[in-house]
Design an enzyme around this catalytic site. Sequence first.
Site: not given
Ligand code: CP3
Length: 344
Positions: A24, A37, A28, A74
Site C-alpha cells: 500500500r 484520488r 492515503r 485492487d
Molecule cells: O500495495 C499497493 O499499494 C498496491 C495497491 C493495492 C490496493 N489494494 C490499493 C487499495 C493492493 C495490492 C491492494 C490489495 C488488497 N485489496 C487486499 C490484499 C492485501 C491486504 O491488504 O490484505 C485486499 C484484502 C483488498 C481489498 C480492499 N481494498 C479493502 C478491504 C479495502 C478497504 C479497506 C481500506 O484500506 O480502505 C480496499 C481499498 C484500497 N485498496 C485502498 C487502496 C489504496 C484504499 C482506498 C482509498 O483510497 O480509499
Amino acid sequence: MAEKLLLRALAGETLDVPPIWMMRQAGRYLPEYRATREQAGDFLSLCYNPELAAEVTLQPIRRYGFDAAILFADILLIPDALGADLWFVTGEGPRLSTIESVEDFAKLKGADDVHEHLAPVYETLRILSRELPKETALIGFAGAPWTVATYMIAGRGTPDQGPAHKLKAENRALFDAVIDRLTEATIGYLSAQIEAGAETVKLFDSWAGSLKGQDFDDYALAPAKRIIAALKEKHPDVPVIAFPREAGERYVGFAKATGADCVALDNSVDAAWAAEHVQVDGCVQGNLASSHMVTGGEALVTETRAIVEAFSQGPHIFNLGHGITPDANPENVQLMIDTVRRGY
Ligand code: CP3
C-alpha cells in the site's frame, strides 16, 4: 541480466542491503495520493484510469526511491470483471453482490471474459514500464482465490470469513466452483499483467490464516500451486511472490509446495524463526509491523535493524508485514528506508 535489486533477491541472491518496498505504498497516508484520488472522483475510478493509476504508482517512487513499484489496482477488480457488482463505501470498505446459490454463481462471466474490463489495468502497466526509473522493478498482483472468494461470497469484508466457511461446509460443489473460476481468471489476469510489463507478480492471500489443516492444503496451497505452475509454463523467468498472510507454521514449506520464488511474511512471524525455517527454501519478504509507520522513533529503528540482521544470511526483500495505514507519518517511512539502507 537481472540488474534490479528486487529481481536479484527474487533470483536467490543474498545482498548486502535488501531491496525495499512497502505494501500500500501508494495510499492515503500520502497527501499527493489523496489529491489524485480526489481528482479521479473515487477509488474505483482511480483504479480504472490508466494515467492517474500510473501517477499514484509513481508517487512513492519519486518521494522515496523504493526498489519496486506495485501496480495501483485492487484484488477486487477480478470479481468486478466477472460481473459481481463492486463499490466502495467511504470509511467502511468494499461491497459486492453476494454468492449464496448456484443461481448467483451462474450470473458470473467466464474466466476468459474478464480482459476487456481489465484492459485499463494492462494499460497502466504499459505506461509504468515506460516511465519507471531503470532501477525500479514493476510488480503486478492479484488476490488469491480463497481471499477473493471470501469477499465475493459475503459481499463485503468479514472479521472471520464466516460466510465463505459456511458455504464451504454446506455446498462444497458450489464453493469449489467459485474457487475454480477465480483460479482460472487469476491465471489469465496475471499472464496478461506480465505481458503488459510486470516483472514479477504477487499473490495476496490475506485471509489464508483462517484456513486450517486440510482446508489450508485445498484452498491456500493447491490454488497457488496451480496458478504458479500455469504462469511458469508461459513465463518461466518471471518470479512469483506468495503472501499466505497469518499462515503461521504453514509458512514452512509453502514455497516448495507451491513453486513460489518468494514467500511474504506477516509481522506475527518471528524473523529469527522464519530465517531458520522459511528462508532456507529461498527468498523471503517482510516483515516490520506497519504500526511502526505510525509511532516511529527508536522502536522503529531497533525493530528494522533486527529484521535486516535476522534475514542477512539469505535472500531478503524488506517490507512491512501488511499494508501501511492511512494514519502513518510519511517521515517514519523515510526513517525506515534510511535504517535499512544506511543502518540508522
Ligand atoms: O500495495 C499497493 O499499494 C498496491 C495497491 C493495492 C490496493 N489494494 C490499493 C487499495 C493492493 C495490492 C491492494 C490489495 C488488497 N485489496 C487486499 C490484499 C492485501 C491486504 O491488504 O490484505 C485486499 C484484502 C483488498 C481489498 C480492499 N481494498 C479493502 C478491504 C479495502 C478497504 C479497506 C481500506 O484500506 O480502505 C480496499 C481499498 C484500497 N485498496 C485502498 C487502496 C489504496 C484504499 C482506498 C482509498 O483510497 O480509499
